[in-house]
Motif scaffolding. Structure first.
Motif, PDB file in Angstrom:
ATOM      1  N   LYS A 184      73.797  16.058  -8.502  1.00 31.70           N
ATOM      2  CA  LYS A 184      72.533  15.586  -9.824  1.00 31.70           C
ATOM      3  C   LYS A 184      71.138  15.796  -9.081  1.00 31.70           C
ATOM      4  N   LEU A 185      70.726  15.853  -8.237  1.00 36.00           N
ATOM      5  CA  LEU A 185      69.338  15.629  -7.999  1.00 36.00           C
ATOM      6  C   LEU A 185      68.890  16.645  -7.069  1.00 36.00           C
ATOM      7  N   VAL A 186      69.314  17.227  -6.678  1.00 37.77           N
ATOM      8  CA  VAL A 186      68.822  18.510  -6.081  1.00 37.77           C
ATOM      9  C   VAL A 186      69.368  18.854  -7.614  1.00 37.77           C
ATOM     10  N   SER A 187      70.417  19.280  -8.043  1.00 35.51           N
ATOM     11  CA  SER A 187      70.057  20.341  -9.341  1.00 35.51           C
ATOM     12  C   SER A 187      69.109  20.308 -10.122  1.00 35.51           C
ATOM     13  N   LYS A 188      68.515  19.047 -10.896  1.00 37.55           N
ATOM     14  CA  LYS A 188      67.970  18.631 -11.222  1.00 37.55           C
ATOM     15  C   LYS A 188      66.128  19.204 -11.203  1.00 37.55           C
ATOM     16  N   VAL A 189      66.049  18.827  -9.122  1.00 39.89           N
ATOM     17  CA  VAL A 189      64.953  19.371  -9.104  1.00 39.89           C
ATOM     18  C   VAL A 189      65.060  20.982  -8.791  1.00 39.89           C
ATOM     19  N   ALA A 190      65.898  21.342  -8.263  1.00 40.47           N
ATOM     20  CA  ALA A 190      65.985  22.998  -8.238  1.00 40.47           C
ATOM     21  C   ALA A 190      65.716  23.324  -9.929  1.00 40.47           C
ATOM     22  N   THR A 191      66.240  22.187 -11.252  1.00 41.33           N
ATOM     23  CA  THR A 191      65.673  23.301 -12.532  1.00 41.33           C
ATOM     24  C   THR A 191      64.545  23.417 -12.459  1.00 41.33           C
ATOM     25  N   GLY A 192      63.675  22.027 -12.177  1.00 41.28           N
ATOM     26  CA  GLY A 192      62.381  22.086 -12.421  1.00 41.28           C
ATOM     27  C   GLY A 192      61.334  23.519 -12.161  1.00 41.28           C
ATOM     28  N   GLU A 193      61.993  23.749 -10.383  1.00 44.01           N
ATOM     29  CA  GLU A 193      61.964  24.502  -9.734  1.00 44.01           C
ATOM     30  C   GLU A 193      61.587  26.073 -10.144  1.00 44.01           C
ATOM     31  N   ALA A 194      62.651  26.480 -10.661  1.00 44.05           N
ATOM     32  CA  ALA A 194      62.786  27.293 -12.060  1.00 44.05           C
ATOM     33  C   ALA A 194      62.208  28.370 -12.881  1.00 44.05           C
ATOM     34  N   LYS A 195      61.644  26.650 -13.655  1.00 43.04           N
ATOM     35  CA  LYS A 195      61.020  26.588 -15.016  1.00 43.04           C
ATOM     36  C   LYS A 195      60.068  27.173 -14.181  1.00 43.04           C
ATOM     37  N   PRO A 196      59.443  27.864 -15.988  1.00 44.06           N
ATOM     38  CA  PRO A 196      59.679  28.316 -16.618  1.00 44.06           C
ATOM     39  C   PRO A 196      60.523  29.913 -17.283  1.00 44.06           C
ATOM     40  N   ASN A 197      62.169  29.010 -18.055  1.00 46.98           N
ATOM     41  CA  ASN A 197      63.467  29.647 -18.844  1.00 46.98           C
ATOM     42  C   ASN A 197      63.766  30.687 -17.545  1.00 46.98           C
ATOM     43  N   ASN A 198      64.575  29.779 -16.293  1.00 46.55           N
ATOM     44  CA  ASN A 198      64.873  30.373 -15.791  1.00 46.55           C
ATOM     45  C   ASN A 198      65.732  30.129 -13.943  1.00 46.55           C
ATOM     46  N   GLN A 199      66.290  30.232 -13.524  1.00 44.67           N
ATOM     47  CA  GLN A 199      67.363  29.675 -12.583  1.00 44.67           C
ATOM     48  C   GLN A 199      67.334  29.648 -11.412  1.00 44.67           C
ATOM     49  N   LEU A 200      68.211  29.033 -10.750  1.00 46.02           N
ATOM     50  CA  LEU A 200      68.175  28.172  -8.655  1.00 46.02           C
ATOM     51  C   LEU A 200      69.342  28.034  -8.568  1.00 46.02           C
ATOM     52  N   GLN A 201      69.402  28.296  -7.564  1.00 52.05           N
ATOM     53  CA  GLN A 201      70.739  27.767  -6.108  1.00 52.05           C
ATOM     54  C   GLN A 201      70.212  27.783  -5.362  1.00 52.05           C
ATOM     55  N   VAL A 202      70.910  26.051  -5.059  1.00 57.08           N
ATOM     56  CA  VAL A 202      70.558  25.286  -3.573  1.00 57.08           C
ATOM     57  C   VAL A 202      71.862  25.304  -3.335  1.00 57.08           C
ATOM     58  N   GLU A 203      72.575  26.623  -2.486  1.00 62.10           N
ATOM     59  CA  GLU A 203      73.473  26.334  -1.200  1.00 62.10           C
ATOM     60  C   GLU A 203      73.618  24.829  -0.851  1.00 62.10           C
ATOM     61  N   ALA A 204      74.980  25.082  -0.867  1.00 63.84           N
ATOM     62  CA  ALA A 204      75.263  24.060   0.151  1.00 63.84           C
ATOM     63  C   ALA A 204      74.958  23.504   1.834  1.00 63.84           C
ATOM     64  N   GLY A 205      74.097  22.470   2.424  1.00 62.90           N
ATOM     65  CA  GLY A 205      73.536  23.094   3.413  1.00 62.90           C
ATOM     66  C   GLY A 205      72.192  23.013   3.361  1.00 62.90           C
ATOM     67  N   ARG A 206      71.582  23.272   2.281  1.00 62.36           N
ATOM     68  CA  ARG A 206      70.043  23.355   2.248  1.00 62.36           C
ATOM     69  C   ARG A 206      69.305  23.113   1.453  1.00 62.36           C
ATOM     70  N   GLU A 207      70.061  21.532   1.195  1.00 59.87           N
ATOM     71  CA  GLU A 207      69.228  21.028   0.320  1.00 59.87           C
ATOM     72  C   GLU A 207      67.951  19.858   1.126  1.00 59.87           C
ATOM     73  N   LYS A 208      68.306  20.346   2.045  1.00 60.12           N
ATOM     74  CA  LYS A 208      67.445  19.043   2.782  1.00 60.12           C
ATOM     75  C   LYS A 208      65.962  20.407   3.278  1.00 60.12           C
ATOM     76  N   PRO A 209      66.257  21.188   3.811  1.00 59.89           N
ATOM     77  CA  PRO A 209      64.790  22.891   3.157  1.00 59.89           C
ATOM     78  C   PRO A 209      64.678  22.733   2.480  1.00 59.89           C
ATOM     79  N   PHE A 210      65.328  23.216   1.669  1.00 61.02           N
ATOM     80  CA  PHE A 210      65.036  23.033  -0.022  1.00 61.02           C
ATOM     81  C   PHE A 210      63.688  22.476  -0.179  1.00 61.02           C
ATOM     82  N   LEU A 211      64.268  20.972   0.101  1.00 63.54           N
ATOM     83  CA  LEU A 211      62.893  19.532  -0.655  1.00 63.54           C
ATOM     84  C   LEU A 211      61.697  19.013   0.070  1.00 63.54           C
ATOM     85  N   ALA A 212      62.447  19.938   1.642  1.00 57.68           N
ATOM     86  CA  ALA A 212      61.592  19.443   2.612  1.00 57.68           C
ATOM     87  C   ALA A 212      59.547  19.794   2.377  1.00 57.68           C
TER      88      ALA A 212
END
Length: 409
Positions: free
Chosen positions: A145-173
């Protein structure tokens, strides 16, 4: 098996609904909230944010920062109806979902990759929501839930984003620490004072150090910075009504006592609505006389959870209902037609002072509830001395009720 958690967020929800209703508002700076100088901004369009406007600030300040903005009072009932449309679409297409707020949803797609491509399914669902609701919406898809919520914030406005398994730390860093949910202004300032501006810095620190510096919050923050989150999806079940009844120890004809009782019950139920992030649009009062004949009366109102709106309606219904010269055995109050929503969105005419008062009162009630004698710690002056009116817990999340010591009413 990796989890697949989908997070949906309706972009600038109140503003988007207003633009759907009036296309002339497209691409114009919009403020939704209290229209008076002492009102509060409930929502603002992206066009206003470059001027430093944000939700929750005094309307007077927002209008000074962005004088060309169009100010709209807003309508909580309209927003709730649009939210319900989106909720129903999501419910039809996912096995389990959580409604986190009036404009925010989580869905668990774990295991569905065996039959569908989760990202493709989420994309199709997003397009259906846009098509059928007429509202822009963004989503993030990740392993929690945490990473998906952050990903939504990065996708906005009116867009979408996937963070694949194992990429959570590099995505947030590379992100600034305030993008992590739970990091507010005060926490952000504390971290900046410690020389911590980016998530990567926390990732590189031992968890024990974060715990020593910030206590439990430090450990929680370290886990979040590293993309670790095991919080479950809480299945959404809409509760349709809440009520409170009180049978008097002895039948009474004391009208003042009965009015105080229904006021106190209305106050308690309104508090439960706010803590459960619910609004009601139907209120009712019940009276049972000493001969066991029972009568009730209800009233449809605009969606709200505010004491100062609900209590006068309850008093009026009681005055209309109590018309027999007979002793009364029981009185009751009920709120129904409940929808998810924060009470602030329905108080567009209220001042910042009143909103702050409600927040302060609810905080004290939540923390302290009752004293050793079973009386509420905090209540309106008109209901002082009324005890044993039921739960101050939250009936919407399974919280056990907090029942004061019994007394005859």
């Amino acid at each position: 098996m990796d989890r697949a958690i989908l997070h949906f967020d309706l972009d600038t929800f109140f503003v988007s609904v207003e633009r759907k209703l009036d296309s002339r508002l497209e691409k114009r700076p919009i403020l939704v909230g209290g229209t008076g100088d002492r009102g509060v901004v409930a929502a603002c369009s992206y066009e206003t944010r470059q001027f430093g406007v944000h939700s929750g600030m005094p309307m007077k300040m927002a209008r000074m920062l962005c004088p060309e903005a169009t100010v709209i009072r807003g309508n909580g009932e309209t927003y709730s109806q649009h939210s319900k449309v989106v909720s129903e679409i999501i419910a039809e297409n996912v096995p389990v979902f959580e409604k986190a707020s009036i404009d925010e949803f989580y869905a668990d797609l774990s295991g569905m990759d065996k039959y569908f491509n989760c990202y493709g399914m989420a994309s199709e669902l997003r397009q259906r929501i846009i098509r059928e609701s007429g509202l822009p919406i963004s989503f993030g898809l990740a392993t929690n839930k945490l990473v998906s919520k952050v990903a939504t914030g990065e996708a906005k406005p009116n867009n979408q984003l996937q963070v694949e398994a194992g990429r959570e730390k590099p995505f947030l860093a590379p992100m600034e620490v305030q993008k992590i949910p739970m990091v507010g202004e005060k926490m952000n300032q504390t971290l900046n004072n410690l020389g911590i501006r980016y998530v990567k810095t926390i990732q590189e620190m031992p968890m024990e150090i974060m715990g020593q510096v910030l206590g439990k919050n430090g450990v929680s923050l370290w886990n979040r910075a590293n993309g670790l989150d095991n919080s479950p999806i809480v299945p959404f079940h809409e509760r349709k009504s809440i009520s409170s009844e009180r049978t008097f120890g002895r039948d009474t004809g004391d009208v003042r006592k009965m009015r105080e009782m229904v006021r106190a019950m209305a106050e308690t139920l309104a508090f439960q609505l706010r803590t459960g992030e619910k609004l009601t649009s139907c209120v009712s009062v019940k009276i049972r006389y000493s001969d066991f004949n029972t009568f009730s009366k209800q009233l449809k109102i605009a969606y709200t959870s505010a004491d100062h709106v609900l209590i006068p309606h309850i008093e009026k219904l009681f005055d209309q209902l109590y018309n027999r010269r007979m002793m009364v055995r029981l009185v009751g109050v009920s709120f129904s037609d409940l929808v998810t929503g924060n009470y602030q969105i329905n108080l567009f005419d209220d001042t910042e002072e009143r909103l702050n008062l409600y927040q302060a009162m609810d905080y004290i009630k939540t923390k302290y509830a009752y004293n050793k004698d079973g009386d509420q710690i905090l209540t309106w002056a008109s209901t002082m001395g009324i005890s044993d009116i039921g739960s101050m817990g939250n009936p919407f999340n399974g919280e056990p009720p907090i029942i004061p010591a019994h007394r005859n009413a």
